[in-house]
Design a protein around this motif. Structure first.
Motif, PDB file in Angstrom:
ATOM      1  N   CYS A 203       2.838  -1.075   2.919  1.00  0.00           N
ATOM      2  CA  CYS A 203       2.274  -1.278   1.594  1.00  0.00           C
ATOM      3  C   CYS A 203       0.943  -2.009   1.735  1.00  0.00           C
ATOM      4  O   CYS A 203       0.827  -2.956   2.525  1.00  0.00           O
ATOM      5  N   LYS A 204      -0.054  -1.575   0.981  1.00  0.00           N
ATOM      6  CA  LYS A 204      -1.356  -2.240   0.978  1.00  0.00           C
ATOM      7  C   LYS A 204      -1.745  -2.579  -0.455  1.00  0.00           C
ATOM      8  O   LYS A 204      -1.618  -1.745  -1.351  1.00  0.00           O
ATOM      9  N   ILE A 205      -2.200  -3.818  -0.622  1.00  0.00           N
ATOM     10  CA  ILE A 205      -2.615  -4.298  -1.938  1.00  0.00           C
ATOM     11  C   ILE A 205      -4.086  -4.690  -1.873  1.00  0.00           C
ATOM     12  O   ILE A 205      -4.499  -5.398  -0.955  1.00  0.00           O
ATOM     13  N   ILE A 206      -4.868  -4.236  -2.840  1.00  0.00           N
ATOM     14  CA  ILE A 206      -6.243  -4.701  -2.996  1.00  0.00           C
ATOM     15  C   ILE A 206      -6.275  -5.507  -4.281  1.00  0.00           C
ATOM     16  O   ILE A 206      -5.971  -4.982  -5.357  1.00  0.00           O
ATOM     17  N   ALA A 207      -6.629  -6.790  -4.143  1.00  0.00           N
ATOM     18  CA  ALA A 207      -6.519  -7.684  -5.296  1.00  0.00           C
ATOM     19  C   ALA A 207      -7.654  -8.692  -5.313  1.00  0.00           C
ATOM     20  O   ALA A 207      -8.273  -8.975  -4.284  1.00  0.00           O
ATOM     21  N   ASP A 208      -7.892  -9.232  -6.495  1.00  0.00           N
ATOM     22  CA  ASP A 208      -8.863 -10.297  -6.681  1.00  0.00           C
ATOM     23  C   ASP A 208      -8.130 -11.631  -6.734  1.00  0.00           C
ATOM     24  O   ASP A 208      -7.062 -11.738  -7.363  1.00  0.00           O
ATOM     25  N   ASP A 209      -8.719 -12.640  -6.097  1.00  0.00           N
ATOM     26  CA  ASP A 209      -8.139 -13.976  -6.243  1.00  0.00           C
ATOM     27  C   ASP A 209      -8.795 -14.690  -7.422  1.00  0.00           C
ATOM     28  O   ASP A 209      -9.645 -14.128  -8.109  1.00  0.00           O
ATOM     29  N   TYR A 210      -8.393 -15.923  -7.666  1.00  0.00           N
ATOM     30  CA  TYR A 210      -8.888 -16.665  -8.822  1.00  0.00           C
ATOM     31  C   TYR A 210     -10.344 -17.082  -8.675  1.00  0.00           C
ATOM     32  O   TYR A 210     -10.970 -17.506  -9.645  1.00  0.00           O
ATOM     33  N   GLY A 211     -10.889 -16.944  -7.464  1.00  0.00           N
ATOM     34  CA  GLY A 211     -12.292 -17.244  -7.238  1.00  0.00           C
ATOM     35  C   GLY A 211     -13.193 -16.031  -7.367  1.00  0.00           C
ATOM     36  O   GLY A 211     -14.399 -16.120  -7.142  1.00  0.00           O
ATOM     37  N   GLY A 212     -12.601 -14.894  -7.731  1.00  0.00           N
ATOM     38  CA  GLY A 212     -13.385 -13.682  -7.908  1.00  0.00           C
ATOM     39  C   GLY A 212     -13.611 -12.878  -6.649  1.00  0.00           C
ATOM     40  O   GLY A 212     -14.358 -11.888  -6.663  1.00  0.00           O
ATOM     41  N   LEU A 213     -12.992 -13.297  -5.548  1.00  0.00           N
ATOM     42  CA  LEU A 213     -13.130 -12.561  -4.297  1.00  0.00           C
ATOM     43  C   LEU A 213     -12.067 -11.471  -4.198  1.00  0.00           C
ATOM     44  O   LEU A 213     -10.946 -11.650  -4.665  1.00  0.00           O
ATOM     45  N   GLN A 214     -12.417 -10.356  -3.576  1.00  0.00           N
ATOM     46  CA  GLN A 214     -11.490  -9.239  -3.397  1.00  0.00           C
ATOM     47  C   GLN A 214     -10.918  -9.281  -1.983  1.00  0.00           C
ATOM     48  O   GLN A 214     -11.643  -9.466  -1.012  1.00  0.00           O
ATOM     49  N   TRP A 215      -9.616  -9.110  -1.903  1.00  0.00           N
ATOM     50  CA  TRP A 215      -8.918  -9.161  -0.617  1.00  0.00           C
ATOM     51  C   TRP A 215      -8.042  -7.929  -0.462  1.00  0.00           C
ATOM     52  O   TRP A 215      -7.627  -7.308  -1.428  1.00  0.00           O
ATOM     53  N   GLN A 216      -7.709  -7.648   0.797  1.00  0.00           N
ATOM     54  CA  GLN A 216      -6.796  -6.561   1.142  1.00  0.00           C
ATOM     55  C   GLN A 216      -5.612  -7.161   1.896  1.00  0.00           C
ATOM     56  O   GLN A 216      -5.808  -7.907   2.858  1.00  0.00           O
ATOM     57  N   TYR A 217      -4.405  -6.853   1.448  1.00  0.00           N
ATOM     58  CA  TYR A 217      -3.206  -7.406   2.064  1.00  0.00           C
ATOM     59  C   TYR A 217      -2.277  -6.277   2.485  1.00  0.00           C
ATOM     60  O   TYR A 217      -2.124  -5.287   1.768  1.00  0.00           O
ATOM     61  N   TRP A 218      -1.649  -6.459   3.632  1.00  0.00           N
ATOM     62  CA  TRP A 218      -0.686  -5.479   4.145  1.00  0.00           C
ATOM     63  C   TRP A 218       0.704  -6.100   4.236  1.00  0.00           C
ATOM     64  O   TRP A 218       0.853  -7.274   4.567  1.00  0.00           O
ATOM     65  N   GLY A 219       1.709  -5.285   3.983  1.00  0.00           N
ATOM     66  CA  GLY A 219       3.076  -5.704   4.228  1.00  0.00           C
ATOM     67  C   GLY A 219       3.429  -5.533   5.693  1.00  0.00           C
ATOM     68  O   GLY A 219       2.630  -5.042   6.496  1.00  0.00           O
ATOM     69  N   GLN A 220       4.661  -5.917   6.032  1.00  0.00           N
ATOM     70  CA  GLN A 220       5.085  -5.907   7.422  1.00  0.00           C
ATOM     71  C   GLN A 220       5.580  -4.527   7.876  1.00  0.00           C
ATOM     72  O   GLN A 220       5.752  -4.287   9.067  1.00  0.00           O
ATOM     73  N   GLY A 221       5.788  -3.643   6.941  1.00  0.00           N
ATOM     74  CA  GLY A 221       6.231  -2.291   7.250  1.00  0.00           C
ATOM     75  C   GLY A 221       7.729  -2.130   7.143  1.00  0.00           C
ATOM     76  O   GLY A 221       8.493  -3.080   7.386  1.00  0.00           O
ATOM     77  N   THR A 222       8.150  -0.934   6.764  1.00  0.00           N
ATOM     78  CA  THR A 222       9.574  -0.615   6.692  1.00  0.00           C
ATOM     79  C   THR A 222       9.789   0.765   7.323  1.00  0.00           C
ATOM     80  O   THR A 222       9.036   1.700   7.052  1.00  0.00           O
ATOM     81  N   GLN A 223      10.805   0.861   8.160  1.00  0.00           N
ATOM     82  CA  GLN A 223      11.040   2.099   8.910  1.00  0.00           C
ATOM     83  C   GLN A 223      11.756   3.125   8.044  1.00  0.00           C
ATOM     84  O   GLN A 223      12.777   2.821   7.410  1.00  0.00           O
ATOM     85  N   VAL A 224      11.231   4.340   8.042  1.00  0.00           N
ATOM     86  CA  VAL A 224      11.891   5.476   7.408  1.00  0.00           C
ATOM     87  C   VAL A 224      12.152   6.515   8.499  1.00  0.00           C
ATOM     88  O   VAL A 224      11.220   6.951   9.186  1.00  0.00           O
ATOM     89  N   THR A 225      13.414   6.874   8.678  1.00  0.00           N
ATOM     90  CA  THR A 225      13.795   7.860   9.679  1.00  0.00           C
ATOM     91  C   THR A 225      14.531   9.001   8.994  1.00  0.00           C
ATOM     92  O   THR A 225      15.527   8.771   8.293  1.00  0.00           O
ATOM     93  N   VAL A 226      14.017  10.212   9.182  1.00  0.00           N
ATOM     94  CA  VAL A 226      14.632  11.403   8.592  1.00  0.00           C
ATOM     95  C   VAL A 226      15.205  12.231   9.738  1.00  0.00           C
ATOM     96  O   VAL A 226      14.466  12.802  10.541  1.00  0.00           O
ATOM     97  N   SER A 227      16.522  12.265   9.811  1.00  0.00           N
ATOM     98  CA  SER A 227      17.171  12.933  10.938  1.00  0.00           C
ATOM     99  C   SER A 227      18.595  13.308  10.569  1.00  0.00           C
ATOM    100  O   SER A 227      19.257  12.599   9.801  1.00  0.00           O
ATOM    101  N   SER A 228      19.049  14.413  11.121  1.00  0.00           N
ATOM    102  CA  SER A 228      20.443  14.816  10.907  1.00  0.00           C
ATOM    103  C   SER A 228      21.330  14.282  12.033  1.00  0.00           C
ATOM    104  O   SER A 228      22.534  14.513  12.033  1.00  0.00           O
TER     105      SER A 228
END
Length: 120
Positions: A95-120
């Motif tokens: 997951c990636k978030i692009i957000a503004d902080d209270y100082g008006g600066l724009q930041w990009q944040y990433w989550g730690q990731g989650t595994q998705v496995t599609v298999s029979s």
């Protein structure tokens, strides 16, 4: 500080469904854009879907018609509903978030990731 936490990954059979969730919390004034990316072994990270705070969406061609991105602005949360899953959807989803902080600066944040496995 901002925390981005994903959940909902797992193992599913081909043709099955999963729903991923991502919640952002902390010093966020406003969120501009939320997105899901994925990275399969040996491949580059790629954009899967994105959504603006106004609700405009964008999808990779490989997931159009199967995946749906949505958000809840009141909870700073984004979801990815994945249907008709294929083995080639197997990857770590970030997951990636692009957000503004209270100082008006724009930041990009990433989550730690989650595994998705599609298999029979």
């Amino acid at each position: 500080q901002v925390q981005v936490v994903e959940s909902g990954g797992g193992l599913v059979q081909p043709g099955g469904s999963l729903r991923l969730s991502c919640a952002a919390s902390g010093s966020i004034f406003s969120i501009r854009n939320m997105a899901w990316h994925r990275q399969a072994p040996g491949k580059q990270r790629e954009l899967v879907a994105s959504i603006t705070s106004g609700g405009s969406t964008n999808y990779a061609d490989s997931v159009k018609g199967r995946f749906t991105i949505s958000n809840d602005n009141t909870k700073n949360t984004v979801y990815l509903q994945m249907n008709s899953l294929k083995p080639e959807d197997t990857a770590v989803y970030y997951c990636k978030i692009i957000a503004d902080d209270y100082g008006g600066l724009q930041w990009q944040y990433w989550g730690q990731g989650t595994q998705v496995t599609v298999s029979s």
